[in-house]
Design a protein around this motif. Sequence first.
Motif, short mmCIF file in Angstrom:
data_model
loop_
_atom_site.label_atom_id
_atom_site.label_comp_id
_atom_site.label_asym_id
_atom_site.label_seq_id
_atom_site.Cartn_x
_atom_site.Cartn_y
_atom_site.Cartn_z
N THR A 88 0.84 -0.74 -0.19
CA THR A 88 0.08 0.31 -0.30
C THR A 88 0.93 1.24 -0.32
OG1 THR A 88 -1.97 -1.09 1.07
CG2 THR A 88 -2.33 1.21 1.02
N ILE A 89 2.13 1.14 0.91
CA ILE A 89 2.30 2.11 0.88
C ILE A 89 3.98 3.25 -0.21
CG2 ILE A 89 4.89 3.44 1.67
CD1 ILE A 89 3.77 2.03 5.01
N ALA A 90 4.07 1.59 -1.18
CA ALA A 90 4.57 1.76 -2.47
C ALA A 90 3.29 2.10 -3.61
CB ALA A 90 4.93 -0.10 -2.76
N PHE A 91 2.60 1.17 -3.51
CA PHE A 91 1.33 2.12 -4.64
C PHE A 91 1.61 3.20 -4.19
CE2 PHE A 91 0.00 -2.50 -5.65
CZ PHE A 91 0.79 -2.53 -6.34
N LEU A 126 2.40 6.42 -6.72
CA LEU A 126 0.86 7.13 -7.68
C LEU A 126 1.25 8.81 -7.76
CD1 LEU A 126 -2.26 7.10 -9.04
CD2 LEU A 126 -2.58 7.37 -5.83
N CYS A 127 1.70 9.34 -6.15
CA CYS A 127 2.31 10.72 -5.94
C CYS A 127 3.61 10.78 -7.28
CB CYS A 127 2.40 10.58 -5.24
SG CYS A 127 1.54 10.84 -3.11
N LEU A 128 4.18 9.77 -7.45
CA LEU A 128 5.36 10.23 -8.06
C LEU A 128 4.54 10.59 -9.74
CD1 LEU A 128 8.18 7.84 -6.94
CD2 LEU A 128 8.10 10.78 -7.06
N ASN A 129 4.15 9.75 -10.17
CA ASN A 129 2.72 9.40 -11.42
C ASN A 129 2.00 10.75 -11.34
OD1 ASN A 129 2.07 9.01 -14.01
ND2 ASN A 129 0.79 7.22 -12.75
N TRP A 158 2.03 15.73 -14.28
CA TRP A 158 1.10 17.44 -14.15
C TRP A 158 -0.33 16.76 -13.52
CZ3 TRP A 158 4.96 21.31 -13.48
CH2 TRP A 158 5.53 21.50 -13.52
N PHE A 159 -1.17 17.71 -12.92
CA PHE A 159 -2.31 17.50 -12.37
C PHE A 159 -3.14 16.73 -13.44
CE2 PHE A 159 -6.30 18.96 -10.93
CZ PHE A 159 -6.33 18.23 -9.20
N PHE A 160 -3.74 18.00 -14.65
CA PHE A 160 -4.70 17.77 -15.73
C PHE A 160 -4.80 16.29 -16.43
CE2 PHE A 160 -5.38 22.11 -14.71
CZ PHE A 160 -6.06 22.12 -14.00
N TRP A 208 -6.76 4.53 -15.89
CA TRP A 208 -6.15 3.88 -15.28
C TRP A 208 -5.85 5.01 -14.03
CZ3 TRP A 208 -7.10 -0.59 -15.68
CH2 TRP A 208 -7.03 -1.22 -16.98
N ASN A 209 -5.44 6.03 -14.26
CA ASN A 209 -4.90 6.71 -13.00
C ASN A 209 -5.79 7.03 -12.07
OD1 ASN A 209 -1.94 7.23 -13.93
ND2 ASN A 209 -2.35 9.01 -15.31
#
Length: 86
Positions: free
Chosen positions: A27-30, A34-37, A42-44, A51-52
């Motif tokens: 869970t921590i790795a995912f 996700l934060c790095l992705n 970028w946000f938009f 998928w995101n």
Amino acid sequence: EQEIVPGDDHGRDTIADVFMVLDGIFTIAFTLELCLNLYGSWFFRFWRSLWNVFDVIIVAVSLVALMDPASSLPGASVLRLFRAFR
């Protein structure tokens, strides 16, 4: 060497503890992935990919299950399995 008998609860707690630790690690790795992705896309552009969005839902459900193990959200393990196969 000791056997685990189906009716015996001797080794069951140890196995459950191992799975809880592994669940927390993944869970921590995912969450970090996700934060790095999100940062890298970028946000938009991040939110345009379905998928995101799916990953955000899975990570959110996993974090809720990690914070409150007694909640046992129905279908949480199935959702995490879909993310692994994605």
